[in-house]
Design a protein around this motif. Sequence first.
Motif, PDB file in Angstrom:
ATOM      1  N   VAL A  86       0.833  -1.201   0.000  1.00 56.74           N
ATOM      2  CA  VAL A  86       0.000   0.000   0.000  1.00 56.74           C
ATOM      3  C   VAL A  86       0.866   1.249   0.000  1.00 56.74           C
ATOM      4  O   VAL A  86       0.616   2.199  -0.749  1.00 56.74           O
ATOM      5  N   ALA A  87       1.908   1.266   0.828  1.00 56.57           N
ATOM      6  CA  ALA A  87       2.802   2.427   0.859  1.00 56.57           C
ATOM      7  C   ALA A  87       3.532   2.601  -0.467  1.00 56.57           C
ATOM      8  O   ALA A  87       3.755   3.727  -0.925  1.00 56.57           O
ATOM      9  N   TYR A  88       3.887   1.500  -1.093  1.00 60.40           N
ATOM     10  CA  TYR A  88       4.604   1.557  -2.379  1.00 60.40           C
ATOM     11  C   TYR A  88       3.750   2.199  -3.465  1.00 60.40           C
ATOM     12  O   TYR A  88       4.271   2.892  -4.348  1.00 60.40           O
ATOM     13  N   THR A  89       2.450   1.989  -3.393  1.00 58.63           N
ATOM     14  CA  THR A  89       1.567   2.506  -4.441  1.00 58.63           C
ATOM     15  C   THR A  89       0.922   3.845  -4.080  1.00 58.63           C
ATOM     16  O   THR A  89       0.287   4.459  -4.942  1.00 58.63           O
ATOM     17  N   THR A  90       1.057   4.298  -2.840  1.00 57.29           N
ATOM     18  CA  THR A  90       0.360   5.524  -2.442  1.00 57.29           C
ATOM     19  C   THR A  90       1.302   6.618  -1.937  1.00 57.29           C
ATOM     20  O   THR A  90       0.833   7.623  -1.413  1.00 57.29           O
ATOM     21  N   THR A  91       2.624   6.424  -2.072  1.00 56.78           N
ATOM     22  CA  THR A  91       3.573   7.472  -1.707  1.00 56.78           C
ATOM     23  C   THR A  91       4.520   7.712  -2.868  1.00 56.78           C
ATOM     24  O   THR A  91       4.705   6.842  -3.728  1.00 56.78           O
ATOM     25  N   GLU A  92       5.131   8.886  -2.886  1.00 55.68           N
ATOM     26  CA  GLU A  92       5.983   9.289  -4.000  1.00 55.68           C
ATOM     27  C   GLU A  92       7.410   8.777  -3.817  1.00 55.68           C
ATOM     28  O   GLU A  92       7.862   8.518  -2.697  1.00 55.68           O
ATOM     29  N   THR A  93       8.108   8.642  -4.939  1.00 51.36           N
ATOM     30  CA  THR A  93       9.503   8.228  -4.949  1.00 51.36           C
ATOM     31  C   THR A  93      10.415   9.452  -4.927  1.00 51.36           C
ATOM     32  O   THR A  93      10.151  10.443  -5.597  1.00 51.36           O
ATOM     33  N   LYS A  95      -3.346  10.939  -5.601  1.00 50.61           N
ATOM     34  CA  LYS A  95      -4.580  10.159  -5.600  1.00 50.61           C
ATOM     35  C   LYS A  95      -5.026   9.851  -4.173  1.00 50.61           C
ATOM     36  O   LYS A  95      -6.221   9.935  -3.853  1.00 50.61           O
ATOM     37  N   LEU A  96      -4.081   9.508  -3.296  1.00 57.09           N
ATOM     38  CA  LEU A  96      -4.436   9.225  -1.909  1.00 57.09           C
ATOM     39  C   LEU A  96      -4.978  10.466  -1.220  1.00 57.09           C
ATOM     40  O   LEU A  96      -5.970  10.395  -0.476  1.00 57.09           O
ATOM     41  N   VAL A  97      -4.358  11.599  -1.475  1.00 58.45           N
ATOM     42  CA  VAL A  97      -4.764  12.835  -0.799  1.00 58.45           C
ATOM     43  C   VAL A  97      -6.114  13.324  -1.304  1.00 58.45           C
ATOM     44  O   VAL A  97      -6.953  13.793  -0.523  1.00 58.45           O
ATOM     45  N   GLU A  98      -6.336  13.214  -2.609  1.00 55.81           N
ATOM     46  CA  GLU A  98      -7.545  13.790  -3.203  1.00 55.81           C
ATOM     47  C   GLU A  98      -8.758  12.868  -3.109  1.00 55.81           C
ATOM     48  O   GLU A  98      -9.893  13.338  -3.222  1.00 55.81           O
ATOM     49  N   PRO A 157     -11.589  10.848  -1.285  1.00 56.32           N
ATOM     50  CA  PRO A 157     -12.205  10.822   0.049  1.00 56.32           C
ATOM     51  C   PRO A 157     -11.798   9.556   0.804  1.00 56.32           C
ATOM     52  O   PRO A 157     -11.751   8.467   0.229  1.00 56.32           O
ATOM     53  N   LYS A 158     -11.499   9.697   2.075  1.00 55.99           N
ATOM     54  CA  LYS A 158     -10.945   8.585   2.851  1.00 55.99           C
ATOM     55  C   LYS A 158     -11.876   7.375   2.864  1.00 55.99           C
ATOM     56  O   LYS A 158     -11.421   6.232   2.715  1.00 55.99           O
ATOM     57  N   ALA A 159     -13.172   7.599   3.043  1.00 55.11           N
ATOM     58  CA  ALA A 159     -14.110   6.474   3.072  1.00 55.11           C
ATOM     59  C   ALA A 159     -14.124   5.750   1.723  1.00 55.11           C
ATOM     60  O   ALA A 159     -14.148   4.511   1.673  1.00 55.11           O
ATOM     61  N   LEU A 160     -14.087   6.511   0.636  1.00 54.70           N
ATOM     62  CA  LEU A 160     -14.077   5.892  -0.689  1.00 54.70           C
ATOM     63  C   LEU A 160     -12.798   5.112  -0.916  1.00 54.70           C
ATOM     64  O   LEU A 160     -12.821   4.013  -1.488  1.00 54.70           O
ATOM     65  N   TRP A 161     -11.668   5.656  -0.476  1.00 56.72           N
ATOM     66  CA  TRP A 161     -10.390   4.967  -0.645  1.00 56.72           C
ATOM     67  C   TRP A 161     -10.400   3.626   0.085  1.00 56.72           C
ATOM     68  O   TRP A 161      -9.953   2.611  -0.457  1.00 56.72           O
ATOM     69  N   VAL A 162     -10.922   3.608   1.299  1.00 55.88           N
ATOM     70  CA  VAL A 162     -10.985   2.369   2.071  1.00 55.88           C
ATOM     71  C   VAL A 162     -11.914   1.362   1.387  1.00 55.88           C
ATOM     72  O   VAL A 162     -11.588   0.175   1.267  1.00 55.88           O
ATOM     73  N   VAL A 181      -7.333   2.604   8.826  1.00 56.99           N
ATOM     74  CA  VAL A 181      -6.407   3.518   9.505  1.00 56.99           C
ATOM     75  C   VAL A 181      -5.443   4.184   8.517  1.00 56.99           C
ATOM     76  O   VAL A 181      -4.957   5.293   8.757  1.00 56.99           O
ATOM     77  N   LEU A 182      -5.174   3.537   7.399  1.00 58.35           N
ATOM     78  CA  LEU A 182      -4.097   3.955   6.505  1.00 58.35           C
ATOM     79  C   LEU A 182      -4.271   5.345   5.888  1.00 58.35           C
ATOM     80  O   LEU A 182      -3.299   6.107   5.820  1.00 58.35           O
ATOM     81  N   PRO A 183      -5.442   5.733   5.373  1.00 56.32           N
ATOM     82  CA  PRO A 183      -5.527   7.073   4.771  1.00 56.32           C
ATOM     83  C   PRO A 183      -5.286   8.201   5.767  1.00 56.32           C
ATOM     84  O   PRO A 183      -5.003   9.323   5.370  1.00 56.32           O
ATOM     85  N   PHE A 184      -5.369   7.909   7.050  1.00 60.18           N
ATOM     86  CA  PHE A 184      -5.094   8.917   8.076  1.00 60.18           C
ATOM     87  C   PHE A 184      -3.618   8.933   8.484  1.00 60.18           C
ATOM     88  O   PHE A 184      -3.104   9.957   8.919  1.00 60.18           O
ATOM     89  N   THR A 185      -2.946   7.804   8.347  1.00 64.26           N
ATOM     90  CA  THR A 185      -1.570   7.691   8.828  1.00 64.26           C
ATOM     91  C   THR A 185      -0.515   7.787   7.724  1.00 64.26           C
ATOM     92  O   THR A 185       0.577   8.318   7.961  1.00 64.26           O
TER      93      THR A 185
END
Length: 315
Positions: A128-135, A143-146, A148-153, A226-230
């Motif tokens: 998850v971190a590999y696909t949702t954080t920048e290199t 995409k993670l930031v924009e 909505p957290k509920a939709l992402w989960v 928990v992930l979209p918040f952390t």
Amino acid sequence: GRLSTQFCGSTGPPLTAWRAMDAIAGGSGKGEPLQSCAEVAPPQGRSENGAGQKSLEVAAADVEEARGKKKQAKVRITVFDSVRFFLIAYIMVGHFAAYAGPSKLFFRLLTQINVVVGAFFALSGYVVAYTTTETACREPSRKLVETPKALWVLQRISGYYPLHIMVLVLFSPVFLYADVTYNGWTVSVWHGFMSVTLVQAWFPMHAEVWNSPTWFLSALSFATAVLPFTIPHLARQTKRQLRTSMAVLFVTGLLPKLGYCYDHNYWGMLEGALQRHHLHGFNLTVYNEQRFLPWFAAVEVLMGVVACRPPLLGH
């Protein structure tokens, strides 16, 4: 010198020549990874002559090229397929090792199933971190930031939930027959509700009702919430901060288990090799809390997230 003039003469923030060159090369001007991908941005402003404007355009093009390299697509980590294979193989052997009549040593070595299950939680966090954080910069993905957290989960859970429901529907006659026979219809309906909604991991003594391995999906679903918040906070940490976070998570996951073993003096009772005579005076409820509660799964998932970030940041 001309590059320095063009950067410092622009209407944007003033930059020294070395700072400008470092920005083009993809650095931060301090020999550290960029704090933000936005720091690599083409200079803006007007020059005083045509030649200067041309130099400015060349510099801007170099910056865009550097930015493009940072945004290159991430490759699939194929080695994880092998890791998953060996982990699954160990779990399969652990379930049936007793039938092969192994020695006491090998039986204890091959049956620590829930220890290995923790590796799957960590792998999930890593991916998850590999696909949702920048290199090469300390930022979560846009995409993670924009999103909505509920939709992402929900998008994450929808990857396995339809298959989970299909299995429950196909084998519900088997689950219901056994459950109704021993517990009655009222309890069976409640167990079915727990299984459908994936909340069984919150009930340590009933975490394995109906399709028992799905306690993992139950714990993983709540850990995913928990992930979209952390992740955005972890993505902005330096390598030193990430090491601290890993230490905190490691101690947080270890202390409850050490406390359980110390209070009950269960140091030598390996979980996969328990026999009926071991259960005398055994606190099974607290034991199952250590195995199934989503809080502990969330710690292991976050450890995977933290482990992923240093390689992405690079040197």
